[in-house]
Enzyme design. Structure first.
Site, PDB file in Angstrom:
ATOM      1  N   GLY A 181       0.726  -1.091   0.055  1.00 33.59           N
ATOM      2  CA  GLY A 181       0.005   0.051  -0.042  1.00 33.59           C
ATOM      3  C   GLY A 181       1.031   1.194  -0.030  1.00 33.59           C
ATOM      4  CB  CYS A 182       0.092   4.657  -1.152  1.00 34.53           C
ATOM      5  SG  CYS A 182      -1.673   4.804  -0.526  1.00 34.53           S
ATOM      6  CE1 TYR A 183      -1.711   8.237   3.914  1.00 37.25           C
ATOM      7  CE2 TYR A 183      -3.407   6.720   3.573  1.00 37.25           C
ATOM      8  CZ  TYR A 183      -2.903   7.850   3.699  1.00 37.25           C
ATOM      9  OH  TYR A 183      -3.992   8.937   3.491  1.00 37.25           O
TER      10      TYR A 183
ATOM     11  CB  THR B  29       5.192   2.301   0.290  1.00 38.35           C
ATOM     12  OG1 THR B  29       4.898   1.184  -0.407  1.00 38.35           O
ATOM     13  CG2 THR B  29       6.498   2.659  -0.639  1.00 38.35           C
ATOM     14  CB  ALA B  30       5.368   6.558   3.105  1.00 40.33           C
TER      15      ALA B  30
END
Lengths: 350, 350, 350, 350
Positions: A153-155, A157-158
């Site tokens: 997921g995007c969140y 990953t960061a």
């Protein structure tokens, strides 16, 4: 490398993740896009909904037909919504396709956790087991030669790229982790709703799904694997008036005394040889625009000697490193290519 | 009330705080603006730099001359930068003017703390002592009849209104407070710099002054007064691509078990009779646009039973409740008027 | 004025025009809002969809029932979509309500023109005849004492206020008029569609409905009344990445030689005593933000001696002067009050 | 092609045009960047001001020294302000460098016209004569093998590519041309001023330099070359709240009857073999976001049979096709490479 290109298909080509896959794959030297697929718009030229691809992508959209895809393609990206991928991916695997899935359906190992957060039925346990979690800089070895990769997921990953080195080093107390995450609106997809209405988002800053976002168990699953015991985090998601970009501002109590310089060194060593993670020098922090349109994850630190807490700032472009870019990075790992192949585009600035 | 209006002057009329004072004071029934003052643009019509005031404010800007101001005005707002106010305010007080200062120069009681964070010389200790800290909903009684009020900072206003009730009740552990604050760009003023350049801010999210923002000691001073012992917080400031608005997302460990409903009730009782603080019902959180252009501070809660932490979301319009609006609220308290006089404008939506 | 307030109801209270009517009417000294009406959300508190009105508007939304409205209210605003108003307004008039309609249904005198541009059936001809076209600065006398006012469109308001004085004076050739109009996204309403999706609008500039916008015949009808012969214009509409604001940039060939100073004088005389139209001095042009949130229309000029053409720049806030504000101005005229009553809010800047 | 790369230097590397040159040149297979030059920041790493280039561009900025540049480089891009280039370019040419100048200093053939619009002294007439005006799709043959190319302005690029085919065909009356042009803020450069201040630009639409923009004579010079007689245009420039993008909306009276389909065919034939100009089919118009980050110019048409006028909509990314991208296209032409070399990046969407 041989002259023969690998043939890829993209299911979900009319979403933001899908068109971003196209943007990068068009410049990928080892790959040919053989089919752009959309259940909702099959038969139409993709340029009807996306005129920016005029004279670039000439194909019409096709329907979702696993056998037909298998006849044309070697690898398929499924940029389909959660709930759809869970049903589609088994059909694609069974006809012999390699699959990189961009949905959340195969990220959680435990089906019951999936069902608690996603609120619908989990895919088959065997498949959950089989899926390689493709957080490339952390789990890249597992991706090599895999047939089925679940793209993070995007969140997460960061967040995970920002937390894992210091957590692995034992420098922070896992019980104290708080993640204040902010996303641009493209993360909500191209579907229309009040949540993506310009009049409601422009000149506005919102929180949503506080403590309830489905990316929370994904973060916790990975952190728990690092520490070897259950990690629970506080995680807040904000919607920011911009199209692209995620920033995770993360807080944790430090074990012992570590300077910002120590952290920079720790992270630079940890990510040595992984060009998509860039560590800012002590006293500097990244901004989302500094990764816009690119596959980079940029990370910076602040140590607060007054409170003994560490603040980590991690930014990505949610559509690239948080979705399409990392999926191509996983393709590269899967195929044994250099992980940067086709992904060496600099951030677009300003 | 008598027919005689109170005469006010505004020093710093060409900043964003200054023109916002004008916007509200023009509709204030008890007040007459007798002088708009700007050291940099004296002599010019204010509409030269602010054409939105055409045919509304006909006066020319005047220079800064305390005696001349005292001849015309009863009260003066100093919307001047930190460092300037510290020198100007004593001159205004000595000629008999009542002063409401919007800078940071008189907010900290301890001059040495001021100097450590603001990096220049503190005003005279006696004056620091005399200044009433005008956080209206908390310290309003002290403002009544005062001659000199120091208007709170924008971040502290959102933060303190969000934290004080639950800290006063002893429901959170003061050692665990983390504040993740986000501001629109108007908070940086009208001065030109790369930090306010459209190309650098649009479609961008940045952190700045992490752990070093001069509003940190202001927050800590107030929280320490509540608890009776030193409170130290972790405080991160973000620049968000919007013009107005502040959101403070705040985290703290809960002492004991308290539901969101409990918190709603606690806060509604605490702010009873104070119409500018609005508490969202359980499960709802405010967004900055919901207070845009108005003097409201809206607050919501999330209790995370998994981690035992409380998340508080507090939003204001930084130019209104974080500056000009609260300054007028302080004028109202100073003069014994209803605190909402001239301030009952609804938020502008969308 | 008498102590008795005029009772108003708002149909369409959950659109952007509706909530803007509420914002201004709350501060209108002669008016009381007795009913907020929405066919789609009847029964719910208005604050459910619009939390910015929390503790300001306590009423629940009501359904559309003309008789029930007539029992409570004296005047009703219909901020309903084109096609709906056409059917609803007759029912409201017949029960004795005064009506100010914000839709396009009653702006065109000729039903066949309406049907050609709006693509659905026109209201009854008698009613089209009866409706007073409420372009307040031009047609204000007709509004005085009227029972039924059709509020002008947003584009026509900016355009006509910019063109009429110079066209009336015979200084431009009506055959040469070209209007390049730009609008913020709120003009498209709160409905969800790709056209209002943040990801499609942010950092984007689009044209739409070129030569086909339904406001074209409204502009032409008014200009033709001025010249006494049919005027046909070229009219382009653009969608701009901002929430509020319309700018009409207008071009026409000059008859004879007229300086910018001449134009300023002509317009200032034309709009003498009409405080909501402000004329910029020669060499200065208005920007949309200079009227944001206010009922002003600001106008500036450029004469190009090289081509003999005049450029007129006219700006409004589409939600205020282009909708709710002008509707209240029409209420003021209808009731015989000063036209600025309740509307003297300064633009919000920045 | 030989293995030897062409060595390029960039003067003005710390402006928006400079960093965009870097973004594209990094992916250009025939080119090596040997020097990044900035008079204001010589000695510093370029990543100090542009952290998005971290670990991508490792070089420090160098000062402006023509001899030193000539020792390293074959070609130099001068992305320097108007007035600076005029003095610098002769020094670069004299030491044997090929030059592509992005300023306005060498675009006008007639020095007196330059001085009238640019308000400072024109470069030497011989050099004005020598400079090839690099509007690639129109004048590309002249660029082949040239030593010195003057890169067109951003507004002229969008405008001329949109007007020239129809003007060449004699389908429009050159006396009737009106150009309503809109630009994103990056066109104003990275310098700080109120004109680029976020608080002044966000949620705002402005006109500026009406009839006085220095790009007007550039447009007229080219159109006059097409028609063989002086063409004078009305030209308005607007500042739009977005970072990148130009739209020229252009109006002209049609000679005779031509349908939108006729125009599409005319333009597709005219631009046959020039992949960077894309013509929308009849009834469709381009938006700026559809070319964001790319070297495309997209064009669409509307014929208004009621007025006999043609509306042309032409969009570019001002930083790419309006500056750095077209400069590289000119490099490609200069060196005899395919004009798309290094420029085949798709637009970034959303």
């Amino acid at each position: 490398m041989s002259g023969e290109k690998v043939k890829v298909a993209i299911v979900g080509s009319t979403g933001y993740g899908g068109v971003e896959l196209i943007r990068f794959l068009l410049g990928h030297p080892e790959v040919e896009i053989v089919s752009v697929i959309s259940s909702s718009s099959a038969g139409a030229p993709i340029t009807e909904g996306f005129p920016h691809l005029s004279e670039i992508v000439l194909q019409n959209l096709e329907g979702v037909d696993p056998k037909a895809i298998a006849e044309k393609a070697d690898v398929v990206f499924t940029a389909t919504p959660s709930g759809i991928s869970g049903k589609l991916v088994p059909e694609l695997l069974v006809v012999g396709l390699k699959v990189i899935d961009l949905s959340g359906d195969f990220r959680l190992r435990d089906g019951s956790v999936y069902e608690a957060w996603y609120k619908h039925e989990a895919p088959d346990a065997e498949l959950l087991e089989k899926a390689v979690y493709g957080l490339a800089e952390i789990n890249g070895d597992a991706a090599k030669g895999a047939d089925f990769i679940s793209n993070p997921g995007c969140y997460p990953t960061a967040t995970l790229l920002g937390l894992i080195p210091v957590l692995s080093a034992g420098w922070i107390d896992p019980k104290t982790i708080i993640i204040d995450a902010k996303s641009g609106v493209s993360g909500a997809g191209r579907g229309t709703s009040l949540m993506t209405h310009y009049g409601e988002i422009n000149e506005n800053l919102k929180v949503y799904k506080v403590n309830k976002h489905q990316h929370i168990p994904e973060v916790e699953q990975c952190l728990s694997l690092i520490t070897g015991e259950p990690v629970t985090v506080t995680f807040t998601t904000h919607l920011t008036p911009m199209t692209r970009g995620i920033m995770s501002t993360m807080y944790a109590g430090l074990n012992g005394i570590h300077t910002e310089e120590d952290l920079v060194e720790l992270y630079r060593q940890y990510y040595e040889g992984r060009p998509f993670v860039r560590i800012r020098e002590a006293g500097k922090w990244p901004a989302t625009k500094e990764v816009f349109g690119s596959n980079y994850c940029d990370i910076g630190f602040a140590v607060d000697s007054r409170t003994g807490r560490l603040t980590i700032i991690s930014v990505i472009d949610n559509v690239v490193k948080g979705a399409a870019g990392q999926a191509i990075q996983n393709l590269n790992l899967m195929m044994g290519w250099d992980e940067t192949t086709g992904l060496r585009l600099s951030p677009v600035y300003p």
